[in-house]
Design an enzyme around this catalytic site. Structure first.
Site, PDB file in Angstrom:
ATOM      1  N   GLU A  49       0.874  -1.164   0.000  1.00 60.34           N
ATOM      2  CA  GLU A  49       0.000   0.000   0.000  1.00 60.34           C
ATOM      3  C   GLU A  49       0.918   1.223   0.000  1.00 60.34           C
ATOM      4  O   GLU A  49       1.810   1.331   0.850  1.00 60.34           O
ATOM      5  CB  GLU A  49      -0.909   0.016   1.231  1.00 60.34           C
ATOM      6  CG  GLU A  49      -1.851   1.217   1.244  1.00 60.34           C
ATOM      7  CD  GLU A  49      -2.710   1.286   2.500  1.00 60.34           C
ATOM      8  OE1 GLU A  49      -3.469   2.262   2.635  1.00 60.34           O
ATOM      9  OE2 GLU A  49      -2.609   0.369   3.350  1.00 60.34           O
ATOM     10  N   ASP A  60      -5.768   8.991   9.944  1.00 61.12           N
ATOM     11  CA  ASP A  60      -4.461   8.600  10.462  1.00 61.12           C
ATOM     12  C   ASP A  60      -4.190   9.191  11.840  1.00 61.12           C
ATOM     13  O   ASP A  60      -4.567  10.326  12.148  1.00 61.12           O
ATOM     14  CB  ASP A  60      -3.369   9.033   9.493  1.00 61.12           C
ATOM     15  CG  ASP A  60      -3.411   8.248   8.194  1.00 61.12           C
ATOM     16  OD1 ASP A  60      -3.334   7.015   8.266  1.00 61.12           O
ATOM     17  OD2 ASP A  60      -3.545   8.862   7.120  1.00 61.12           O
TER      18      ASP A  60
END
Length: 273
Positions: A49, A60
């Protein structure tokens, strides 16, 4: 068969949980980022990824926010991520690669041009965490016209209706969020993770790849026992790079250990009826 289909078929035959390192393009700098991709391949990474640096990465936690900020300070862009995809593709023709981008950089380039650039770089699909499937018709159409696949998210809070809607997208895999919250390495995985994966598996035979908080060998072993098809390693790798005098050597040792743990002690997940 696509690269992802071939890879997941191989992993099922091996009874293994795939190892998918996450690299933020341009972090901590471009040469080191490319070197990290190289050692990940040497360690046996089953896919990648690739994060497109973004200024407001809502999904995040603190670790990945730092990587985005540092990459952006170094001048990294969407094109930096595409360059990394090209470099991995040249080195590993059969290894699946899926960039992860928030939607703003995609919108700036245009859905159709973005899909064209992904295909030209050798990517296999894309993850867009802030774009619900209901609003992704144009992007998903542009991807499919070029043989690329969407990778949707499901969270522990996803209802059955959402799971069924995601299954109908024919994704390369389903990104299963291991916890409620943002990314970041954890000591332990949720005790409800098995039930969550079981709810998804009851609705689809699509590969299930788990991310958020996966950072230790025993995490990988547990995912293998639960029948997950893969694990995404992000914050744990970044934390190691940040604190190591020799980040490349440390990353190699860490990823080799995780790869060793990825062989299942249980059995591959059964296909849904």
């Amino acid at each position: 068969m696509s690269r992802f289909e071939r890879t997941f078929a191989r992993l099922r035959d091996e009874g293994a949980c795939g190892l998918f390192p996450y690299l933020t393009a341009g972090y901590p700098d471009v040469p080191t980022c490319h070197a990290l991709a190289e050692v990940a391949l040497e360690a046996g990474a089953d896919g990648f990824e690739i994060g497109v640096p973004f200024s407001d990465p809502l999904a995040d936690g603190a670790t990945m926010q730092r990587t985005n900020a540092r990459a952006l300070e170094g001048g990294a862009t969407l094109d930096t991520a595409l360059d990394l995809v090209r470099a991995i593709r040249q080195r590993a023709p059969e290894t699946p690669i899926v960039p992860m981008s928030y939607y703003n950089p995609i919108r700036q380039r245009g859905d159709d041009q973005f899909a064209e650039d992904l295909a030209a770089a050798g990517a296999d699909g894309v993850i867009v965490p802030d774009l619900p499937p209901e609003e992704a018709t144009v992007l998903y159409g542009a991807l499919r016209r070029r043989g690329l696949a969407p990778v949707p998210f499901l969270a522990p809070t996803s209802p059955t209706q959402r799971i069924r809607a995601v299954a109908q997208l024919e994704p390369a895999f389903i990104y299963c969020v291991a916890l409620v919250g943002v990314t970041g390495a954890r000591q332990d995985l949720s005790s409800a993770l098995g039930d969550f994966l079981g709810r998804i598996r009851a609705e689809t035979s699509a590969p299930l790849v788990v991310g958020f908080g996966i950072s230790q060998p025993h995490h990988i072993q547990r995912l293998a026992d639960l029948g997950a098809n893969g694990a995404i390693i992000a914050s744990g790798l970044v934390d190691l790079v940040e604190r190591s005098v020799d980040p490349i050597a440390a990353a190699r040792e860490y990823l080799v250990e995780l790869k060793r743990a990825s062989v299942s002690r249980g059995h591959p997940a059964p296909a849904s009826p």
